[in-house]
Scaffold this active site. Structure first.
Site, mmCIF file in Angstrom:
data_model
loop_
_atom_site.group_PDB
_atom_site.id
_atom_site.type_symbol
_atom_site.label_atom_id
_atom_site.label_comp_id
_atom_site.label_asym_id
_atom_site.label_seq_id
_atom_site.Cartn_x
_atom_site.Cartn_y
_atom_site.Cartn_z
ATOM 1 N N SER A 41 48.206 29.454 35.418
ATOM 2 C CA SER A 41 47.518 30.717 35.140
ATOM 3 C C SER A 41 47.753 31.212 33.719
ATOM 4 O O SER A 41 46.920 31.927 33.169
ATOM 5 C CB SER A 41 48.004 31.810 36.101
ATOM 6 O OG SER A 41 47.399 31.670 37.347
ATOM 7 N N GLU A 125 44.600 49.350 31.316
ATOM 8 C CA GLU A 125 44.138 48.652 32.514
ATOM 9 C C GLU A 125 44.408 49.506 33.744
ATOM 10 O O GLU A 125 45.161 50.483 33.688
ATOM 11 C CB GLU A 125 44.828 47.289 32.617
ATOM 12 C CG GLU A 125 44.521 46.410 31.404
ATOM 13 C CD GLU A 125 44.891 44.963 31.584
ATOM 14 O OE1 GLU A 125 45.471 44.617 32.618
ATOM 15 O OE2 GLU A 125 44.589 44.175 30.676
ATOM 16 N N HIS A 238 41.238 40.207 42.396
ATOM 17 C CA HIS A 238 40.664 40.837 41.211
ATOM 18 C C HIS A 238 39.271 41.319 41.570
ATOM 19 O O HIS A 238 38.493 40.578 42.171
ATOM 20 C CB HIS A 238 40.615 39.847 40.043
ATOM 21 C CG HIS A 238 40.501 40.538 38.728
ATOM 22 N ND1 HIS A 238 39.344 41.147 38.324
ATOM 23 C CD2 HIS A 238 41.407 40.749 37.749
ATOM 24 C CE1 HIS A 238 39.546 41.697 37.135
ATOM 25 N NE2 HIS A 238 40.793 41.473 36.766
ATOM 26 N N ARG A 292 43.845 47.992 41.250
ATOM 27 C CA ARG A 292 42.993 46.852 41.598
ATOM 28 C C ARG A 292 42.630 46.782 43.070
ATOM 29 O O ARG A 292 41.509 46.417 43.417
ATOM 30 C CB ARG A 292 43.721 45.559 41.244
ATOM 31 C CG ARG A 292 43.544 45.234 39.819
ATOM 32 C CD ARG A 292 43.991 43.864 39.497
ATOM 33 N NE ARG A 292 43.880 43.773 38.053
ATOM 34 C CZ ARG A 292 44.517 42.912 37.308
ATOM 35 N NH1 ARG A 292 45.311 42.037 37.863
ATOM 36 N NH2 ARG A 292 44.354 42.907 36.017
ATOM 37 N N HIS A 348 43.600 36.407 43.044
ATOM 38 C CA HIS A 348 43.943 36.396 41.629
ATOM 39 C C HIS A 348 45.434 36.216 41.382
ATOM 40 O O HIS A 348 45.845 35.524 40.462
ATOM 41 C CB HIS A 348 43.474 37.721 41.032
ATOM 42 C CG HIS A 348 43.715 37.860 39.573
ATOM 43 N ND1 HIS A 348 43.194 36.981 38.649
ATOM 44 C CD2 HIS A 348 44.418 38.779 38.853
ATOM 45 C CE1 HIS A 348 43.557 37.347 37.432
ATOM 46 N NE2 HIS A 348 44.312 38.422 37.529
ATOM 47 N N ARG A 383 50.590 44.331 42.529
ATOM 48 C CA ARG A 383 51.041 44.218 41.138
ATOM 49 C C ARG A 383 50.275 45.171 40.228
ATOM 50 O O ARG A 383 49.048 45.238 40.272
ATOM 51 C CB ARG A 383 50.806 42.784 40.667
ATOM 52 C CG ARG A 383 51.103 42.560 39.211
ATOM 53 C CD ARG A 383 50.686 41.163 38.802
ATOM 54 N NE ARG A 383 49.251 41.029 38.774
ATOM 55 C CZ ARG A 383 48.550 40.528 37.748
ATOM 56 N NH1 ARG A 383 49.172 40.101 36.674
ATOM 57 N NH2 ARG A 383 47.245 40.432 37.796
HETATM 58 C C1 LIG Z 1 42.308 34.456 35.001
HETATM 59 C C2 LIG Z 1 43.671 35.105 34.993
HETATM 60 C C3 LIG Z 1 43.938 36.159 34.130
HETATM 61 C C4 LIG Z 1 45.200 36.771 34.121
HETATM 62 N N1 LIG Z 1 45.451 37.780 33.229
HETATM 63 C C5 LIG Z 1 46.706 38.299 33.153
HETATM 64 C C6 LIG Z 1 47.033 39.259 32.163
HETATM 65 O O1 LIG Z 1 46.206 39.632 31.334
HETATM 66 N N2 LIG Z 1 48.307 39.751 32.143
HETATM 67 C C7 LIG Z 1 49.266 39.354 33.035
HETATM 68 O O2 LIG Z 1 50.404 39.835 32.967
HETATM 69 N N3 LIG Z 1 48.971 38.433 33.973
HETATM 70 C C8 LIG Z 1 47.735 37.887 34.045
HETATM 71 N N4 LIG Z 1 47.461 36.942 34.986
HETATM 72 C C9 LIG Z 1 48.552 36.455 35.837
HETATM 73 C C10 LIG Z 1 49.488 35.602 34.989
HETATM 74 O O3 LIG Z 1 48.710 34.792 34.138
HETATM 75 C C11 LIG Z 1 50.377 34.726 35.860
HETATM 76 O O4 LIG Z 1 50.996 35.492 36.855
HETATM 77 C C12 LIG Z 1 51.461 34.067 35.015
HETATM 78 O O5 LIG Z 1 50.900 33.427 33.896
HETATM 79 C C13 LIG Z 1 52.221 33.064 35.860
HETATM 80 O O6 LIG Z 1 53.068 32.338 35.016
HETATM 81 P P1 LIG Z 1 53.989 31.216 35.634
HETATM 82 O O7 LIG Z 1 54.683 30.590 34.489
HETATM 83 O O8 LIG Z 1 54.798 31.771 36.731
HETATM 84 O O9 LIG Z 1 52.973 30.184 36.325
HETATM 85 P P2 LIG Z 1 51.734 29.365 35.726
HETATM 86 O O10 LIG Z 1 51.351 29.819 34.378
HETATM 87 O O11 LIG Z 1 50.688 29.365 36.778
HETATM 88 O O12 LIG Z 1 52.328 27.910 35.539
HETATM 89 C C14 LIG Z 1 52.689 27.106 36.643
HETATM 90 C C15 LIG Z 1 53.120 25.761 36.113
HETATM 91 O O13 LIG Z 1 53.632 24.974 37.183
HETATM 92 C C16 LIG Z 1 53.036 23.684 37.139
HETATM 93 N N5 LIG Z 1 53.166 23.091 38.468
HETATM 94 C C17 LIG Z 1 52.534 23.423 39.614
HETATM 95 N N6 LIG Z 1 52.967 22.631 40.608
HETATM 96 C C18 LIG Z 1 53.913 21.801 40.091
HETATM 97 C C19 LIG Z 1 54.737 20.763 40.622
HETATM 98 N N7 LIG Z 1 54.681 20.379 41.913
HETATM 99 N N8 LIG Z 1 55.598 20.129 39.790
HETATM 100 C C20 LIG Z 1 55.681 20.483 38.482
HETATM 101 N N9 LIG Z 1 54.918 21.442 37.931
HETATM 102 C C21 LIG Z 1 54.051 22.094 38.726
HETATM 103 C C22 LIG Z 1 51.636 23.970 36.632
HETATM 104 O O14 LIG Z 1 50.994 22.814 36.178
HETATM 105 C C23 LIG Z 1 51.983 24.946 35.508
HETATM 106 O O15 LIG Z 1 52.489 24.253 34.398
HETATM 107 C C24 LIG Z 1 46.206 36.326 35.017
HETATM 108 C C25 LIG Z 1 45.935 35.265 35.892
HETATM 109 C C26 LIG Z 1 44.680 34.659 35.884
HETATM 110 C C27 LIG Z 1 44.423 33.515 36.827
#
Ligand SMILES: Cc1cc2nc3c(=O)[nH]c(=O)nc-3n(C[C@H](O)[C@H](O)[C@H](O)COP(=O)(O)OP(=O)(O)OC[C@H]3O[C@@H](n4cnc5c(N)ncnc54)[C@H](O)[C@@H]3O)c2cc1C
Length: 532
Positions: A41, A125, A238, A292, A348, A383
């Site tokens: 994400s 927001e 969303h 939201r 979302h 959230r």
């Molecule tokens: C369209 C969109 C817009 C958003 N806008 C916002 C915003 O403006 N502000 C905000 O605060 N939040 C926003 N969010 C939410 C936010 O982006 C996410 O909550 C946040 O980026 C999650 O980060 P993360 O590092 O936990 O996971 P992610 O960024 O989802 O990363 C997960 C990682 O794990 C890897 N992975 C998955 N399974 C495995 C496995 N079995 N083995 C190894 N690796 C694996 C994936 O490939 C990826 O590298 C948005 C989300 C979306 C979808």
């Protein structure tokens, strides 16, 4: 550091990359199927990161808005800790090269015209009482991901391993190894510590803004290792995903027998903060910057009533700065300067996940959880917009600090590991009450043994359909029961996550935040967009 076991970080979004960077000088293996920063994400985030950096803003005000959005179910200590770190996180990411936008217009609340350099430009927001979201155009996530990926590439202690984790191995009363599948086969990595950063599970839903690979792999890995999970029923929808089937390109694709499939593009909430208006059959029906869940439920209700819901961006201040929006709209034959954009709610963000304390420790010794995969108590029942990138950074840094203090010096790791299990639960505090937690039993966990990740078609389509219908914006008990019956005994990781979500939903009697019961009889019978 000789042959010391590395810290293994699973997932390379914002949380995984910050964790990997922060465990220095420990050697770290960062595992993700795609290059760091790609695939989850993080790179899709548009709006930005919430932090009390505006003139006159205070972390206490940010905390108050977070608590209000969470509908009384946030863990207050977690809220204070995470939002309190907001200004520091903004500065940290700026130091790493994130070029936050700076204020230029007089109309931007919080601007200090005399300050040099100009203060950060702040977006507003839903649920925030003021402008509070730092951003980099409408590509904030991509800019953050790129800066962190550069830092990871330059960090001598981090090695990226292209692969996916398929299992956690336990021994000595703790997680000791990670099973990883790579292009050359499967192997076990011995780990001094394992940090789960695999993101959420919103990609399992049929109508989702997430990639299909956001399928709760971390929840499955942790559940199979016996970890306690929490708050799985709280899913944020969303309100304004672009309804692909109702666009010029989507309609012609559908007419040709190829209905659009896959991720629904997001029309960022910042648009509504900057003046975009929602209409159903031409009439306003909801406050655009309400939380939201309120806006999503209102959009859902209008669509159930057969009305076409559109987001009119023509009055948005600085519309030309929303470059991602222009590209998204152009790809489906629309122009936001001219055309109202058809919208629908879509899964979302997943509030719940693997229970973790203030140090990121899960209930399983040797396993930490950070970012969206974790259940930290920050979000309560829902959230607050743009709190999750912040949560990813703060939880990753806390976990890394704890890994460093718990795992000892790299050379001592073997001796330290015995102590780790013995002292793991010292000072452990659950961020949510026991009634909000759930575990998978052994038989259920055993059903989930096959492939964890996969490309779109590898996802279980029945799960996507059942989650969107029974665990969507508005839920009905009979549908949840029917979905559980349909999934009983169904093998595979997707079905395991879905059953845990549905069981969690049934236990929660009252509607709150991202969990809403409806009594209405009508419900959508088709994919988003088929409303006339
Ligand atoms: C369209 C969109 C817009 C958003 N806008 C916002 C915003 O403006 N502000 C905000 O605060 N939040 C926003 N969010 C939410 C936010 O982006 C996410 O909550 C946040 O980026 C999650 O980060 P993360 O590092 O936990 O996971 P992610 O960024 O989802 O990363 C997960 C990682 O794990 C890897 N992975 C998955 N399974 C495995 C496995 N079995 N083995 C190894 N690796 C694996 C994936 O490939 C990826 O590298 C948005 C989300 C979306 C979808």
């Amino acid at each position: 550091m000789g042959d010391a076991r590395p810290v293994v970080v699973l997932g390379a979004g914002v949380a995984g990359m910050v964790a990997a960077l922060s465990v220095a000088p420990w050697p770290c293996v960062l595992v993700s199927p795609e290059a760091p920063g790609r695939g989850g994400s993080t790179e899709l985030a548009q709006g930005g990161l919430a932090a009390a950096v505006g003139a006159g803003d205070r972390p206490a005000d940010h905390a108050a808005d977070t608590l209000a959005a969470g509908a009384g179910l946030c863990d207050a200590a977690t809220v204070d800790r995470i939002v309190g770190a907001g200004p520091e996180v903004v500065a940290l990411l700026a130091d790493l090269g994130v070029a936050w936008d700076r204020a230029a217009g007089e109309e931007v609340e919080g601007r200090e015209p005399a300050a040099d350099p100009a203060p950060w430009a702040l977006g507003r927001e839903g649920g925030h009482g003021r402008h509070r979201v730092v951003h980099a155009g409408d590509r904030s996530g991509a800019v953050i991901a790129a800066a962190l990926a550069d830092a990871v590439a330059a960090a001598g202690h981090v090695t990226h391993l292209a692969g996916e984790a398929t299992g956690l191995l336990t021994g000595e009363d703790r997680v000791t190894d990670v099973r990883v599948r790579t292009a050359t086969g499967e192997r076990d990595l011995a780990a001094a510590a394992v940090v789960l950063a695999t993101g959420g599970f919103a990609g399992l839903f049929r109508d989702s803004t997430n990639p299909a690979t956001n399928a709760g792999a971390g929840i499955v890995l942790a559940a199979r290792a016996g970890a306690v999970l929490g708050d799985l029923e709280f899913v944020q929808f969303h309100p304004t995903a672009l309804d692909l089937t109702d666009t010029p390109v989507g309609r012609s694709e559908t007419a040709a027998g190829r209905p659009p499939a896959g991720r629904l593009p997001l029309l960022t909430e910042a648009l509504r903060g900057d003046g975009a208006v929602l209409r159903a059959d031409g009439q306003r029906f909801v406050g655009e910057v309400a939380p939201r869940d309120v806006v999503a439920a209102a959009v859902h209700a209008q669509r159930l009533a057969g009305r076409r819901v559109e987001l009119d961006c023509r009055g948005v201040r600085g519309l030309e700065e929303f470059t991602a929006l222009a590209a998204t709209a152009a790809a489906v034959g629309l122009d936001p300067r001219r055309d109202p954009l058809p919208v629908c709610p879509a899964a979302h963000y997943t509030v719940g996940g693997v229970l973790s304390d203030a140090r990121g420790r899960t209930t399983v010794p040797g396993l930490w959880a950070v970012g969206e995969v974790a259940c930290t108590g920050l979000h309560g029942a829902n959230r607050l917009a743009s709190n999750s990138l912040l949560e990813g950074v703060v939880t990753a840094r806390a976990a890394a600090a704890d890994v460093l203090s718990a795992a000892g010096e790299p050379a001592e790791s073997a001796a330290q590991s015995a102590d780790l299990a013995g002292t793991w639960h010292d000072g452990w505090r659950s961020p949510v009450g026991a009634e909000r937690t759930i575990t998978a039993d052994a038989a259920e966990a055993a059903l989930a043994t096959e492939r964890l990740l996969g490309d779109g078609p590898a996802r279980d389509p029945l799960v996507g359909e059942l989650l969107s219908t029974a665990a969507g914006v508005a839920r009905r008990r009979d549908e949840v029961h029917r979905a559980l019956t349909a999934l009983e005994g169904r093998p595979g990781p997707d079905a395991l996550v879905a059953r845990l979500v549905l069981r969690s939903a049934l236990r929660r009697e009252r509607s709150v935040g991202g969990h809403r019961w409806v009594e209405e009889q009508g419900r959508p019978t088709h994919r988003a967009g088929a409303v006339a």
